[in-house]
Write a protein that holds these residues in place. Structure first.
Motif, PDB file in Angstrom:
ATOM      1  N   ALA A 149      73.772  -9.366  -0.674  1.00  0.00           N
ATOM      2  CA  ALA A 149      74.344  -9.269  -2.020  1.00  0.00           C
ATOM      3  C   ALA A 149      75.000  -7.905  -2.235  1.00  0.00           C
ATOM      4  CB  ALA A 149      73.262  -9.516  -3.063  1.00  0.00           C
ATOM      5  N   GLU A 150      74.391  -6.860  -1.690  1.00  0.00           N
ATOM      6  CA  GLU A 150      74.990  -5.527  -1.791  1.00  0.00           C
ATOM      7  C   GLU A 150      76.343  -5.498  -1.087  1.00  0.00           C
ATOM      8  OE1 GLU A 150      74.040  -2.942  -3.458  1.00  0.00           O
ATOM      9  OE2 GLU A 150      71.898  -3.167  -3.856  1.00  0.00           O
ATOM     10  N   PHE A 204      87.899  -7.554 -12.939  1.00  0.00           N
ATOM     11  CA  PHE A 204      87.216  -8.827 -13.137  1.00  0.00           C
ATOM     12  C   PHE A 204      86.868  -9.013 -14.611  1.00  0.00           C
ATOM     13  CE2 PHE A 204      86.406  -8.086  -8.600  1.00  0.00           C
ATOM     14  CZ  PHE A 204      86.799  -9.319  -8.096  1.00  0.00           C
ATOM     15  N   ASP A 205      87.052 -10.244 -15.088  1.00  0.00           N
ATOM     16  CA  ASP A 205      86.839 -10.545 -16.499  1.00  0.00           C
ATOM     17  C   ASP A 205      85.397 -10.920 -16.806  1.00  0.00           C
ATOM     18  OD1 ASP A 205      89.785 -10.836 -17.813  1.00  0.00           O
ATOM     19  OD2 ASP A 205      89.811 -11.477 -15.722  1.00  0.00           O
ATOM     20  N   GLN A 206      84.763 -11.650 -15.889  1.00  0.00           N
ATOM     21  CA  GLN A 206      83.402 -12.107 -16.160  1.00  0.00           C
ATOM     22  C   GLN A 206      82.756 -12.612 -14.873  1.00  0.00           C
ATOM     23  OE1 GLN A 206      83.634 -15.355 -18.953  1.00  0.00           O
ATOM     24  NE2 GLN A 206      85.024 -16.555 -17.698  1.00  0.00           N
ATOM     25  N   ILE A 207      81.425 -12.677 -14.902  1.00  0.00           N
ATOM     26  CA  ILE A 207      80.665 -13.294 -13.822  1.00  0.00           C
ATOM     27  C   ILE A 207      79.854 -14.427 -14.449  1.00  0.00           C
ATOM     28  CG2 ILE A 207      78.944 -12.979 -12.016  1.00  0.00           C
ATOM     29  CD1 ILE A 207      79.543 -10.004 -12.019  1.00  0.00           C
ATOM     30  N   ILE A 260      72.553  -7.988  -8.418  1.00  0.00           N
ATOM     31  CA  ILE A 260      72.902  -6.982  -7.404  1.00  0.00           C
ATOM     32  C   ILE A 260      74.415  -6.779  -7.355  1.00  0.00           C
ATOM     33  CG2 ILE A 260      72.857  -6.464  -4.930  1.00  0.00           C
ATOM     34  CD1 ILE A 260      70.172  -7.988  -4.801  1.00  0.00           C
ATOM     35  N   ILE A 261      75.167  -7.873  -7.367  1.00  0.00           N
ATOM     36  CA  ILE A 261      76.630  -7.767  -7.333  1.00  0.00           C
ATOM     37  C   ILE A 261      77.150  -7.005  -8.550  1.00  0.00           C
ATOM     38  CG2 ILE A 261      78.756  -9.115  -7.584  1.00  0.00           C
ATOM     39  CD1 ILE A 261      77.538 -11.232  -5.777  1.00  0.00           C
ATOM     40  N   SER A 262      76.560  -7.266  -9.709  1.00  0.00           N
ATOM     41  CA  SER A 262      77.066  -6.669 -10.949  1.00  0.00           C
ATOM     42  C   SER A 262      76.906  -5.150 -10.973  1.00  0.00           C
ATOM     43  CB  SER A 262      76.362  -7.285 -12.160  1.00  0.00           C
ATOM     44  OG  SER A 262      74.982  -6.964 -12.173  1.00  0.00           O
ATOM     45  N   GLY A 269      80.207  -3.053 -16.331  1.00  0.00           N
ATOM     46  CA  GLY A 269      80.980  -3.430 -17.501  1.00  0.00           C
ATOM     47  C   GLY A 269      81.445  -4.870 -17.515  1.00  0.00           C
ATOM     48  N   VAL A 270      81.296  -5.589 -16.406  1.00  0.00           N
ATOM     49  CA  VAL A 270      81.723  -6.999 -16.355  1.00  0.00           C
ATOM     50  C   VAL A 270      80.595  -7.854 -16.934  1.00  0.00           C
ATOM     51  CG1 VAL A 270      82.471  -8.910 -14.897  1.00  0.00           C
ATOM     52  CG2 VAL A 270      83.137  -6.561 -14.317  1.00  0.00           C
ATOM     53  N   LYS A 271      80.918  -8.636 -17.948  1.00  0.00           N
ATOM     54  CA  LYS A 271      79.887  -9.431 -18.612  1.00  0.00           C
ATOM     55  C   LYS A 271      79.385 -10.552 -17.708  1.00  0.00           C
ATOM     56  CE  LYS A 271      83.188 -12.507 -20.961  1.00  0.00           C
ATOM     57  NZ  LYS A 271      83.664 -13.007 -22.279  1.00  0.00           N
ATOM     58  N   LYS A 272      78.104 -10.905 -17.890  1.00  0.00           N
ATOM     59  CA  LYS A 272      77.457 -11.956 -17.100  1.00  0.00           C
ATOM     60  C   LYS A 272      77.063 -13.107 -18.013  1.00  0.00           C
ATOM     61  CE  LYS A 272      74.232  -9.180 -15.566  1.00  0.00           C
ATOM     62  NZ  LYS A 272      74.626  -7.852 -16.054  1.00  0.00           N
ATOM     63  N   ILE A 273      77.313 -14.330 -17.535  1.00  0.00           N
ATOM     64  CA  ILE A 273      76.985 -15.538 -18.292  1.00  0.00           C
ATOM     65  C   ILE A 273      76.219 -16.492 -17.389  1.00  0.00           C
ATOM     66  CG2 ILE A 273      77.896 -17.508 -19.590  1.00  0.00           C
ATOM     67  CD1 ILE A 273      80.425 -15.843 -20.103  1.00  0.00           C
ATOM     68  N   SER A 274      75.067 -16.959 -17.842  1.00  0.00           N
ATOM     69  CA  SER A 274      74.256 -17.909 -17.071  1.00  0.00           C
ATOM     70  C   SER A 274      74.506 -19.328 -17.571  1.00  0.00           C
ATOM     71  CB  SER A 274      72.781 -17.563 -17.220  1.00  0.00           C
ATOM     72  OG  SER A 274      71.975 -18.498 -16.527  1.00  0.00           O
ATOM     73  N   THR A 275      74.536 -20.281 -16.638  1.00  0.00           N
ATOM     74  CA  THR A 275      74.745 -21.683 -17.010  1.00  0.00           C
ATOM     75  C   THR A 275      73.953 -22.610 -16.096  1.00  0.00           C
ATOM     76  OG1 THR A 275      76.388 -23.456 -17.248  1.00  0.00           O
ATOM     77  CG2 THR A 275      76.832 -21.785 -15.587  1.00  0.00           C
TER      78      THR A 275
END
Length: 322
Positions: free
Chosen positions: A161-162, A175-178, A192-194, A199-205
């Motif tokens: 992941a690193e 990047f706009d989002q993860i 880890i990627i973030s 500053g890139v927002k993260k969204i879980s689904t």
């Protein structure tokens, strides 16, 4: 000693859609035995060839079969996979239901302004930006975990992941989002990627959770989910495709770069659907842990695959596929 060579070419429409044609190359026939190229009872090779329109005349040595005869080679797809209308083309330009002509009501066209108003309305619905979709497979995880919460990343998985995060950061893109699957291994990979993309927002689904998207063709002996699993997971993963994979909204002015961290089955299915390949072929591809797949969706709806399962940025001893 005589022998026969047979080459079958079956061309299917979008997402495993309608069969366009089937061609069989017939060489010298054996004196006895044989299978695929033998005439069927109640018909003949000549009769099959005669059923094809003259405009589709076959080159010497090729026997063209009518679509009805060739269709049997394509397995039926679930009801949520839409078929193209007719067999006139290979690409459905309205695959995401965002083609401008499909978004306006032509019946309401003003008779006085005519084509000028239509052109204005079409321009208002046209996408202007390109979407870049980066599909990341989660890193290696603990296969012995009984529940999802126990299937955490291994030490090697965290290293992977690193490396993936470093690779994404090195691209120099904004990047706009993860958006990531809610499963533990995908969530940990995202965290880890973030770190490499502050500053890139993260969204879980839940839509991107792993599952059985569609029964693979050809089937495999080592993995055979129950039919109900295809029924439940397939509709969800198709919903993920429809929600996340489409051309840009007409209001979007600049190109976007989005990361989706999820699972091998989900990514392979999405790639097949986006490229309008038969989705039943998803299991013919293989993806390494932490790999990057890059799809590009142009404003006109055309889709291109830039990379599939790239792990060239990892040392060979860090590459796994579990």
């Amino acid at each position: 000693m005589s022998f026969r060579r047979a080459l079958a070419l079956a061309a299917c429409g979008l997402a495993g859609g309608s069969v366009l044609f089937s061609a069989v190359a017939v060489g010298k026939q054996p004196a006895r035995g044989g299978d695929a190229a033998e005439p069927r009872p109640g018909g003949s090779a000549a009769a099959a060839a005669a059923a094809v329109p003259a405009a589709s005349a076959a080159p010497p040595g090729l026997l063209l079969l009518p679509p009805a005869a060739a269709a049997a080679s394509c397995p039926p797809a679930p009801g949520w996979i839409e078929r193209p209308a007719g067999t006139g083309g290979y690409w459905d330009s309205n695959w995401d239901r965002r083609e401008p002509l499909a978004l306006i009501n032509l019946k309401k066209k003003n008779e006085e302004t005519g084509e000028e108003e239509l052109a204005s309305r079409l321009d208002h619905c046209k996408a202007k930006a390109t979407r870049h979709i980066f599909l990341i497979r989660h890193s290696q995880y603990n296969l012995d975990g009984r529940a999802d919460k126990d299937r955490t990343l291994t030490p090697l998985g965290r290293e992977q992941a690193e490396l993936t995060g470093h690779r994404l950061a090195s691209l120099g893109l904004k990047f706009d989002q993860i958006i990531h699957s809610s499963m533990t291994r995908a969530t940990e990979t995202t965290e880890i990627i973030s770190k490499h993309l502050p500053g890139v927002k993260k969204i879980s689904t839940d839509l991107l959770r792993e599952g059985a998207p569609i029964e693979p063709d050809p089937p495999v002996s080592h993995w055979k989910p129950e039919a109900v699993q295809y029924y439940e997971d397939g509709a969800r993963i198709e919903a993920a495709f429809r929600n996340f994979i489409h051309r840009a909204d007409a209001k979007q002015e600049e190109d976007s770069y989005e990361i989706f961290v999820c699972h091998a089955n989900v990514i392979r299915y999405i790639v097949c659907r986006a490229l309008q390949f038969p989705p039943e072929g998803w299991l013919r591809m293989s993806l390494n842990n932490g790999s990057i797949t890059h799809l590009v969706i142009r404003p006109n709806g055309r889709v291109a695959l830039r990379t599939l399962g790239d792990t060239g940025f990892m040392p060979p001893d860090k590459i796994t596929r579990t």
